[in-house]
Design a protein around this motif. Structure first.
Motif, mmCIF file in Angstrom:
data_model
loop_
_atom_site.group_PDB
_atom_site.id
_atom_site.type_symbol
_atom_site.label_atom_id
_atom_site.label_comp_id
_atom_site.label_asym_id
_atom_site.label_seq_id
_atom_site.Cartn_x
_atom_site.Cartn_y
_atom_site.Cartn_z
ATOM 1 N N LYS A 136 0.841 -1.206 0.000
ATOM 2 C CA LYS A 136 0.000 0.000 0.000
ATOM 3 C C LYS A 136 0.870 1.247 0.000
ATOM 4 N N VAL A 137 0.410 2.278 -0.690
ATOM 5 C CA VAL A 137 1.105 3.566 -0.646
ATOM 6 C C VAL A 137 0.345 4.519 0.273
ATOM 7 N N VAL A 138 1.015 5.622 0.591
ATOM 8 C CA VAL A 138 0.553 6.480 1.683
ATOM 9 C C VAL A 138 -0.863 7.018 1.466
ATOM 10 N N THR A 139 -1.252 7.190 0.207
ATOM 11 C CA THR A 139 -2.601 7.697 -0.072
ATOM 12 C C THR A 139 -3.668 6.613 0.135
ATOM 13 N N GLN A 140 -3.220 5.390 0.393
ATOM 14 C CA GLN A 140 -4.175 4.281 0.567
ATOM 15 C C GLN A 140 -4.261 3.798 2.008
ATOM 16 N N TYR A 141 -3.524 4.437 2.917
ATOM 17 C CA TYR A 141 -3.572 3.995 4.309
ATOM 18 C C TYR A 141 -4.973 4.265 4.871
ATOM 19 N N PRO A 142 -5.453 3.374 5.724
ATOM 20 C CA PRO A 142 -6.735 3.654 6.382
ATOM 21 C C PRO A 142 -6.601 4.895 7.267
ATOM 22 N N ASP A 143 -7.657 5.719 7.291
ATOM 23 C CA ASP A 143 -7.570 6.996 7.997
ATOM 24 C C ASP A 143 -7.353 6.840 9.497
ATOM 25 N N SER A 144 -6.425 7.639 9.984
ATOM 26 C CA SER A 144 -6.212 7.777 11.433
ATOM 27 C C SER A 144 -5.357 9.021 11.610
ATOM 28 N N GLY A 145 -5.178 9.436 12.846
ATOM 29 C CA GLY A 145 -4.349 10.624 13.089
ATOM 30 C C GLY A 145 -2.935 10.424 12.575
ATOM 31 N N THR A 146 -2.387 9.244 12.842
ATOM 32 C CA THR A 146 -1.025 8.950 12.379
ATOM 33 C C THR A 146 -0.953 8.975 10.861
ATOM 34 N N THR A 147 -1.956 8.383 10.231
ATOM 35 C CA THR A 147 -1.985 8.341 8.775
ATOM 36 C C THR A 147 -1.958 9.739 8.185
ATOM 37 N N LEU A 148 -2.744 10.620 8.797
ATOM 38 C CA LEU A 148 -2.808 11.983 8.260
ATOM 39 C C LEU A 148 -1.452 12.657 8.347
ATOM 40 N N ARG A 149 -0.768 12.438 9.457
ATOM 41 C CA ARG A 149 0.560 13.053 9.609
ATOM 42 C C ARG A 149 1.557 12.417 8.635
ATOM 43 N N ALA A 150 1.469 11.113 8.496
ATOM 44 C CA ALA A 150 2.392 10.409 7.594
ATOM 45 C C ALA A 150 2.192 10.873 6.153
ATOM 46 N N ARG A 151 0.936 11.056 5.785
ATOM 47 C CA ARG A 151 0.599 11.481 4.430
ATOM 48 C C ARG A 151 1.021 12.922 4.192
#
Ligand SMILES: Nc1ncnc2c1ncn2[C@@H]1O[C@H](COP(=O)(O)OP(=O)(O)OP(=O)(O)O)[C@@H](O)[C@H]1O
Ligand SMILES: [Mg+2]
Length: 219
Positions: A188-203
């Motif tokens: 999976k690439v960063v635009t496909q991560y399931p949403d979470s606070g960490t995901t938003l920061r990583a993206r």
């Protein structure tokens, strides 16, 4: 819409090649060129903007950067920029310098990931002084995989080192998140991560880097 983003793996060790298995789910096209690096020359003829991600030090985040920057650039460009963007992942070894050379021969710009670890500094300096700078290519060094929990000293020492070397540096720092490591295993690439606070920061890190580099047409 046909994708205008292409990721090219030139690494014979092939960590990016694995991503090819997931290509139907990825927001970019994918090709390999390690057997035939000369084939890269045609990319320039097609008028593509070619970004080469390189550092002959292994394991600094070249492949992670390549796929995630390609993914966010796909989103940033939307329908506005019809130019094709190519992201070339290169080998993390000195032996494969001829492959790196073929990639740099077609590069518009070069990106050099550097983790905030002193052991990576000297090999990175070699790549820059021996391979990138002699070609007169525009390049940027950026810090990859800084863990905020380790405190700011590692990051700030690395910034001081880059600046003391006189290298052009991206302001964006890509933070270390477990989710990046895990996502690679899932293809999976960063635009496909399931949403979470960490995901938003990583993206956010990759979006910031793409915009800073002008891949959204801001240059
Ligand atoms: N920002 C990050 N956050 C968390 N893990 C990361 C990050 N960047 C890279 N990694 C992890 O570090 C490891 C090395 O990354 P990667 O494979 O992208 O490096 P590389 O430079 O392509 O290595 P090689 O030279 O072997 O091709 C991988 O396990 C990857 O998931
Ligand atoms: Mg790699």
């Amino acid at each position: 819409m046909a994708s205008s983003i292409l990721v090219v793996s030139t690494d014979p060790q092939g960590s990016t090649i694995w991503w090819a298995d997931r290509i139907n789910d990825l927001p970019f096209d994918f090709a390999t060129a390690h057997d035939d690096p000369e084939s890269l020359a045609s990319l320039r003829d097609q008028g593509a903007a070619v970004h080469v991600i390189c550092n002959q030090k292994g394991g600094v985040g070249k492949t992670t950067t390549t796929v995630n920057l390609a993914a966010v650039t796909h989103d940033v460009l939307g329908n506005t920029d019809k130019r094709m963007h190519v992201f070339i992942d290169t080998p993390g070894s000195l032996e494969d310098e001829h492959i790196l050379t073929a990639a740099l021969n077609v590069a518009d710009d070069v990106l050099v990931p550097l983790p905030p670890e002193p052991l990576a500094f000297d090999p990175t300096a070699r790549t820059i002084s021996k391979v990138i700078e002699p070609r007169g290519l525009p390049y940027k060094v950026f810090i990859n995989a800084w863990d905020p929990r380790d405190g700011k000293a590692d990051r700030d020492d690395t910034i001081a080192y880059i600046d003391a070397m006189g290298w052009p540096r991206a302001n964006t720092v890509i933070r270390r998140y477990k989710i990046h490591t895990r996502a690679a295993a899932e293809g999976k690439v960063v635009t496909q991560y399931p949403d979470s606070g960490t995901t938003l920061r990583a993206r956010e890190d990759y979006f910031k880097l793409a915009l800073e580099l002008g891949y959204g047409g801001g240059r």
